[in-house]
Motif scaffolding. Structure first.
Motif, short mmCIF file in Angstrom:
data_model
loop_
_atom_site.label_atom_id
_atom_site.label_comp_id
_atom_site.label_asym_id
_atom_site.label_seq_id
_atom_site.Cartn_x
_atom_site.Cartn_y
_atom_site.Cartn_z
N VAL A 30 0.84 -1.21 0.00
CA VAL A 30 0.00 0.00 0.00
C VAL A 30 0.87 1.25 0.00
O VAL A 30 0.61 2.20 -0.75
CB VAL A 30 -0.97 -0.01 1.20
CG1 VAL A 30 -1.63 1.34 1.40
CG2 VAL A 30 -2.01 -1.11 1.03
N GLU A 31 1.92 1.25 0.83
CA GLU A 31 2.82 2.42 0.88
C GLU A 31 3.50 2.64 -0.47
O GLU A 31 3.61 3.77 -0.93
CB GLU A 31 3.87 2.21 1.97
CG GLU A 31 3.31 2.14 3.37
CD GLU A 31 3.05 3.49 3.98
OE1 GLU A 31 3.80 4.44 3.66
OE2 GLU A 31 2.11 3.60 4.76
N ALA A 32 3.96 1.57 -1.07
CA ALA A 32 4.62 1.68 -2.37
C ALA A 32 3.65 2.17 -3.44
O ALA A 32 3.98 3.04 -4.25
CB ALA A 32 5.22 0.33 -2.78
N SER A 33 2.45 1.63 -3.43
CA SER A 33 1.44 2.03 -4.41
C SER A 33 1.09 3.51 -4.27
O SER A 33 0.98 4.22 -5.26
CB SER A 33 0.19 1.18 -4.24
OG SER A 33 -0.80 1.57 -5.15
N ALA A 34 0.95 3.94 -3.03
CA ALA A 34 0.61 5.35 -2.80
C ALA A 34 1.71 6.29 -3.30
O ALA A 34 1.44 7.40 -3.74
CB ALA A 34 0.36 5.59 -1.31
N VAL A 39 7.58 -2.07 -4.53
CA VAL A 39 7.89 -2.49 -3.16
C VAL A 39 9.38 -2.77 -3.10
O VAL A 39 9.90 -3.55 -3.89
CB VAL A 39 7.09 -3.75 -2.78
CG1 VAL A 39 7.49 -4.24 -1.39
CG2 VAL A 39 5.60 -3.48 -2.83
N THR A 40 10.06 -2.12 -2.17
CA THR A 40 11.50 -2.30 -2.00
C THR A 40 11.78 -2.96 -0.65
O THR A 40 10.91 -3.01 0.22
CB THR A 40 12.23 -0.95 -2.03
OG1 THR A 40 11.75 -0.16 -0.94
CG2 THR A 40 12.03 -0.22 -3.35
N MET A 41 12.99 -3.42 -0.48
CA MET A 41 13.38 -4.02 0.79
C MET A 41 13.26 -2.99 1.91
O MET A 41 12.85 -3.33 3.02
CB MET A 41 14.81 -4.57 0.69
CG MET A 41 15.18 -5.51 1.78
SD MET A 41 14.29 -7.07 1.64
CE MET A 41 15.35 -8.10 2.61
N ALA A 42 13.57 -1.74 1.64
CA ALA A 42 13.44 -0.69 2.66
C ALA A 42 12.00 -0.55 3.12
O ALA A 42 11.73 -0.43 4.32
CB ALA A 42 13.96 0.64 2.11
N ARG A 43 11.06 -0.61 2.19
CA ARG A 43 9.63 -0.53 2.57
C ARG A 43 9.22 -1.76 3.37
O ARG A 43 8.43 -1.66 4.31
CB ARG A 43 8.75 -0.40 1.33
CG ARG A 43 8.80 0.96 0.71
CD ARG A 43 7.61 1.19 -0.19
NE ARG A 43 7.78 2.41 -0.93
CZ ARG A 43 7.49 3.61 -0.47
NH1 ARG A 43 7.03 3.76 0.74
NH2 ARG A 43 7.67 4.68 -1.23
N VAL A 44 9.74 -2.91 2.99
CA VAL A 44 9.43 -4.13 3.73
C VAL A 44 9.98 -4.02 5.15
O VAL A 44 9.30 -4.36 6.11
CB VAL A 44 9.99 -5.38 3.00
CG1 VAL A 44 9.84 -6.62 3.87
CG2 VAL A 44 9.28 -5.57 1.67
N ASP A 46 10.45 -1.30 6.87
CA ASP A 46 9.58 -0.36 7.59
C ASP A 46 8.30 -1.06 8.05
O ASP A 46 7.85 -0.87 9.18
CB ASP A 46 9.22 0.84 6.72
CG ASP A 46 10.38 1.79 6.49
OD1 ASP A 46 11.38 1.71 7.24
OD2 ASP A 46 10.29 2.61 5.56
N ALA A 47 7.73 -1.86 7.18
CA ALA A 47 6.49 -2.58 7.52
C ALA A 47 6.74 -3.63 8.60
O ALA A 47 5.92 -3.80 9.52
CB ALA A 47 5.91 -3.23 6.27
N ILE A 48 7.87 -4.31 8.53
CA ILE A 48 8.22 -5.28 9.57
C ILE A 48 8.43 -4.57 10.90
O ILE A 48 7.98 -5.04 11.95
CB ILE A 48 9.47 -6.09 9.17
CG1 ILE A 48 9.15 -7.03 8.01
CG2 ILE A 48 10.00 -6.89 10.37
CD1 ILE A 48 10.37 -7.72 7.43
N ALA A 49 9.08 -3.42 10.87
CA ALA A 49 9.31 -2.65 12.09
C ALA A 49 7.97 -2.28 12.74
O ALA A 49 7.84 -2.33 13.97
CB ALA A 49 10.12 -1.40 11.79
#
Length: 70
Positions: A30-34, A39-44, A46-49
């Motif tokens: 959702v963050e990447a789409s917005a 979707v990047t590893m950095a976004r993943v 952030d989501a895991i955090a």
């Protein structure tokens, strides 16, 4: 999806149940789409955090860095 996603690393080191993994994946997507980005590893990370925070766990990106021995 960006080319930098390391599924094996995530599977090995992300201490999350299936439901939390699903939530992290959806959050990253959702963050990447917005942002109009893949979707990047950095976004993943952030989501895991965020999922770790919900569980009262401490997330450290250093736990996901590979050493030369690995």
């Amino acid at each position: 999806m960006a080319d930098d996603i390391d599924y094996h690393l995530l599977a090995e080191r992300a201490a999350l149940t299936g439901g939390h993994i699903r939530e992290a994946a959806i959050t990253a997507a959702v963050e990447a789409s917005a942002a109009g980005e893949p979707v990047t590893m950095a976004r993943v990370f952030d989501a895991i955090a965020r999922e770790y925070d919900k569980l009262g766990k401490v997330f450290s990106a250093r736990d996901f860095l590979l050493t030369e021995a690995e």
